[in-house]
Design an enzyme around this catalytic site. Structure first.
Site, PDB file in Angstrom:
ATOM      1  N   GLU A  42       2.364  -5.962   3.433  1.00 35.24           N
ATOM      2  CA  GLU A  42       1.616  -5.164   3.308  1.00 35.24           C
ATOM      3  C   GLU A  42       2.081  -3.925   1.706  1.00 35.24           C
ATOM      4  O   GLU A  42       1.392  -3.908   0.760  1.00 35.24           O
ATOM      5  CB  GLU A  42       0.839  -3.942   3.792  1.00 35.24           C
ATOM      6  CG  GLU A  42      -0.123  -4.195   6.185  1.00 35.24           C
ATOM      7  CD  GLU A  42      -0.572  -5.922   5.173  1.00 35.24           C
ATOM      8  OE1 GLU A  42      -1.704  -5.557   3.623  1.00 35.24           O
ATOM      9  OE2 GLU A  42      -1.164  -6.479   5.834  1.00 35.24           O
ATOM     10  N   CYS A  98       8.627 -17.104   5.348  1.00 37.71           N
ATOM     11  CA  CYS A  98       8.675 -15.541   4.384  1.00 37.71           C
ATOM     12  C   CYS A  98       7.806 -14.487   5.096  1.00 37.71           C
ATOM     13  O   CYS A  98       6.587 -14.835   5.601  1.00 37.71           O
ATOM     14  CB  CYS A  98       8.864 -15.703   3.047  1.00 37.71           C
ATOM     15  SG  CYS A  98       8.208 -14.923   2.253  1.00 37.71           S
ATOM     16  N   HIS A 128       2.215  -6.974  -0.805  1.00 49.82           N
ATOM     17  CA  HIS A 128       1.468  -7.503  -0.915  1.00 49.82           C
ATOM     18  C   HIS A 128       0.371  -5.290  -2.565  1.00 49.82           C
ATOM     19  O   HIS A 128       0.005  -5.955  -3.849  1.00 49.82           O
ATOM     20  CB  HIS A 128       0.153  -6.976  -0.604  1.00 49.82           C
ATOM     21  CG  HIS A 128      -0.563  -8.338   0.067  1.00 49.82           C
ATOM     22  ND1 HIS A 128      -0.308  -9.302  -0.533  1.00 49.82           N
ATOM     23  CD2 HIS A 128      -0.556  -8.560   1.405  1.00 49.82           C
ATOM     24  CE1 HIS A 128      -0.880 -10.228   0.522  1.00 49.82           C
ATOM     25  NE2 HIS A 128      -0.870  -9.369   1.627  1.00 49.82           N
ATOM     26  N   CYS A 169      11.647 -14.563   0.995  1.00 50.02           N
ATOM     27  CA  CYS A 169      12.153 -15.320   0.721  1.00 50.02           C
ATOM     28  C   CYS A 169      12.624 -15.362  -0.176  1.00 50.02           C
ATOM     29  O   CYS A 169      11.885 -14.185  -0.658  1.00 50.02           O
ATOM     30  CB  CYS A 169      11.293 -16.700   0.836  1.00 50.02           C
ATOM     31  SG  CYS A 169       9.875 -16.190  -0.448  1.00 50.02           S
TER      32      CYS A 169
END
Lengths: 462, 207
Positions: free
Chosen positions: B145, B160, B148, B179
């Site tokens: 989160e 990932c 994001h 990743c």
């Protein structure tokens, strides 16, 4: 996602727009928001969208109105209807109107993710199909493939477009080598069945004993050697077009079987007991006069009427001589590429020979003649020598429509021999087995003259 | 890619600009692990704040869940001036107006995120998973989160942490770090964010 997709959320409720848009943005997509159908249509004029998420209940045109407009103007755009519990029946209605799927609020996140992935794949396949269809149409139905500007061919092209959309049976009549299969392919390519297969069967080439198994297929064990079931060509043509070439060669028994399929739209595999639904459009072709065959009892009248709902007649090459230069240039270009020969044109004199020749084998013969000329050409231009053997054929070839008097036949024959021998009177007289004096007398009497246009003035070709 | 070097310029800050905000009843062990993990991933000082109550307006009575969208909106209002990014952590079940549940929620490039530990205990059948397993799940949701909020979209790299996961099996399949590509995006986003946000971020003691 491989590239950035573009979505739009159309909902009058801000909270739904924002929640769904926020979720979709995490998939690296560009997401636009619209609070009404009208606003959505404005945005659609500016951008191309992959998926629209549309709420059914909105003021103004509403979800249904938007769905209808999108289906007309943007057929490949995927539309997902959003609805709430209690209004699911609207969603079903929307699906009938062409929505791709629907979501009932609130949705399961896993379901939403799968739905988006599924619809994007659906859209990709739809676009790929459209692209391939356009490619196939171009290959099969375009002017590159069927060449002709003569009145007869232009009328034929118009007929093809007119009849392609319907599912009625078509009978293509034409001499051998006139391109009947090409016409059948063009009908298929211009029809709604383009997505389905085009299955040609040469009825004259399949032995009578194998015909039934080939066309209807067979079940395992239905005869010796039937070790596994096999689909018949009618099944293979499911959703497409079945082309029966040389339909005049089909046996009377097979005509009865085929008639039953055409009437009932179902058939049985050989040795099978379960009826199989048939969904194909039938195009038949023949070089025979089927009316005559019906009269003789070789061809069933009911089958003839069934396959002959629409008749197309492909004119023989001698009736469309103005197309010969177009065809010749087309074949020269093709064969020069295929055989890697540096040949690019043809002299007027050589072309004149081809235009004047009667072409009993039609376009197939012309194609072979041009191929031979290209392969044996020593220069970049094909000269009249390449076709001298055709002139010999002219002499020997029986004339079909020459209702001539004996005198006219004599004039034509003398002229041919003189042309062939390059107006060498001695050699011509020897061939005609007359004295040179007699030949001179006849030349004078009939007013024969050596002229550059002599080929076009011969009576039998007028 | 030399990520560590890229990060050195931002690691030198001592003032915490990321905050973990407990929402309502808290699980102190969970909060500490989330704060430490974020500090490790972002290589930035992270504050673990005192708990605040869940915003009243975020409760959806008909569903017995809290609206994650409303919570992140409220968190952004409260903490925007004090921190670069904040993440709320709750033990209550979260959803949003269109989804039946969410493990966490964040706007792309937003200030705030929220996550719930409510569903992270579930094992096979009626069983629960070990606390270690539970904490690992929580760390993955938190990093995802907060990722994001740095404008990192869902990633297609198999394991990932930024890959989307809509159930616990998918969540368990992921690793608890980004990743190479997402790390690169994060490094760029961090550098950019710190340039745009001057160091005088006003601290607000709202707890």
């Amino acid at each position: 996602m491989a590239h950035k997709h573009r979505f739009m959320v159309v909902d009058d409720e801000l909270i739904v727009r924002e929640s769904l848009a926020a979720w979709l943005e995490k998939e690296a997509a560009v997401v636009d928001r619209a609070e009404s159908g009208e606003q959505a249509l404005d945005l659609m004029q500016q951008n191309l969208y992959d998926i629209l998420f549309v709420d059914i209940k909105m003021p103004g045109m509403g979800g249904f109105g938007l769905l209808e407009r999108v289906r007309q103007a943007y057929p490949t755009t995927v539309v997902v209807i959003i609805t709430a519990y209690g209004t699911v029946e609207y969603a079903v209605e929307a699906m009938k109107l062409g929505a791709n799927d629907f979501l009932v609020k609130p949705f399961d996140p896993e379901g939403l993710s799968l739905l988006v992935a599924k619809l994007l794949e659906h859209k990709r396949l739809l676009e790929e199909k459209q692209y391939l269809q356009s490619q196939v149409s171009r290959c099969w139905g375009g002017p590159d493939e069927i060449i002709g500007q003569s009145k007869g061919m232009l009328e034929l092209f118009e007929q093809i477009v007119e009849i392609a959309a319907s599912d009625t049976s078509v009978l293509i009549l034409g001499e051998t080598g006139t391109g009947k299969e090409l016409i059948a392919r063009a009908i298929h390519a211009n029809s709604n069945r383009l997505g389905g297969p085009f299955v040609p069967i040469n009825c004259g080439a399949i032995p009578e004993s194998l015909m039934e198994a080939e066309i209807f297929g067979f079940e395992k064990g239905s005869f010796t050697g039937a070790i596994r079931p096999k689909k018949g060509l009618i099944e293979v043509a499911e959703g497409g077009t079945l082309f029966l070439d040389e339909v005049g060669e089909v046996s009377v028994k097979m005509q009865v079987d085929l008639l039953r399929v055409l009437q009932d739209k179902t058939f049985f595999r050989v040795g099978g007991v379960a009826p199989i639904k048939a969904d194909f459009r039938l195009i038949s072709a023949t070089h025979r006069d089927l009316n005559d065959e019906v009269a003789k009892g070789n061809f069933r009248q009911d089958f003839y009427y069934r396959i002959n709902v629409i008749t197309l007649r492909v004119p023989p090459l001698r009736e469309r001589r103005e197309d010969i230069p177009l065809l010749v240039r087309h074949f020269i270009k093709n064969f020069a590429q295929e055989t890697n020969r540096n040949v690019d044109s043809i002299t007027d004199e050589a072309m004149q020979i081809l235009v004047e020749y009667d072409w009993p084998g039609n376009i197939r013969e012309l194609e072979n003649v041009v191929e031979r000329a290209v392969v044996t050409a020593r220069k970049t231009i094909i000269g009249p020598d390449a076709f001298s053997y055709l002139k010999a054929d002219v002499i020997c070839a029986p004339r079909e429509s020459a209702a001539l008097t004996l005198e006219a036949a004599e004039i034509a024959h003398i002229r041919r021999v003189l042309d062939q021998e390059d107006w060498n009177i001695s050699r011509a007289a020897k061939i005609l087995q007359v004295d040179r004096t007699t030949l001179h007398k006849k030349i004078r009497r009939y007013g024969l003259e050596r002229a550059s246009q002599e080929l076009s003035t011969t009576p039998e070709r007028a | 890619m030399d990520k560590s070097k890229k990060r050195e310029s931002v690691v030198s800050r001592t003032q915490a600009i990321i905050a973990v905000i407990p929402l309502g009843d808290s699980d102190s062990g969970l909060l500490q692990v989330v704060a430490d993990s974020l500090q490790g991933v972002l290589r930035l000082p992270v504050d673990l704040k005192s708990a605040i109550p869940l915003p009243e307006e975020s409760y959806m009575a008909s569903r017995g869940q809290y609206n994650a969208m409303a919570i992140i909106k409220r968190l952004a209002e409260i903490y925007a001036d004090g921190y670069l990014k904040v993440i709320g952590v709750t033990t209550y079940d979260l959803a949003n107006p269109i989804l039946t549940y969410v493990f966490g929620e964040a706007y792309m490039n937003g200030v705030s995120a929220v996550m719930s530990s409510f569903r992270l205990w579930a094992g096979t059948g009626n069983q629960t998973v070990s606390r270690e397993h539970f904490l690992e799940r929580a760390v993955k949701v938190a990093i995802h989160e907060i990722g994001h909020t740095f404008n990192i979209p869902h990633c297609h790299t198999d394991r990932c942490v930024m890959r989307s996961s809509h159930n616990l099996i998918e969540l368990d399949h992921k690793l608890n770090y980004m990743c190479g590509y997402c790390e690169l995006f994060l490094a760029e986003a961090l550098t950019k964010a710190l340039k745009e946000h001057p160091t005088d971020l006003k601290r607000q003691e709202t707890a």
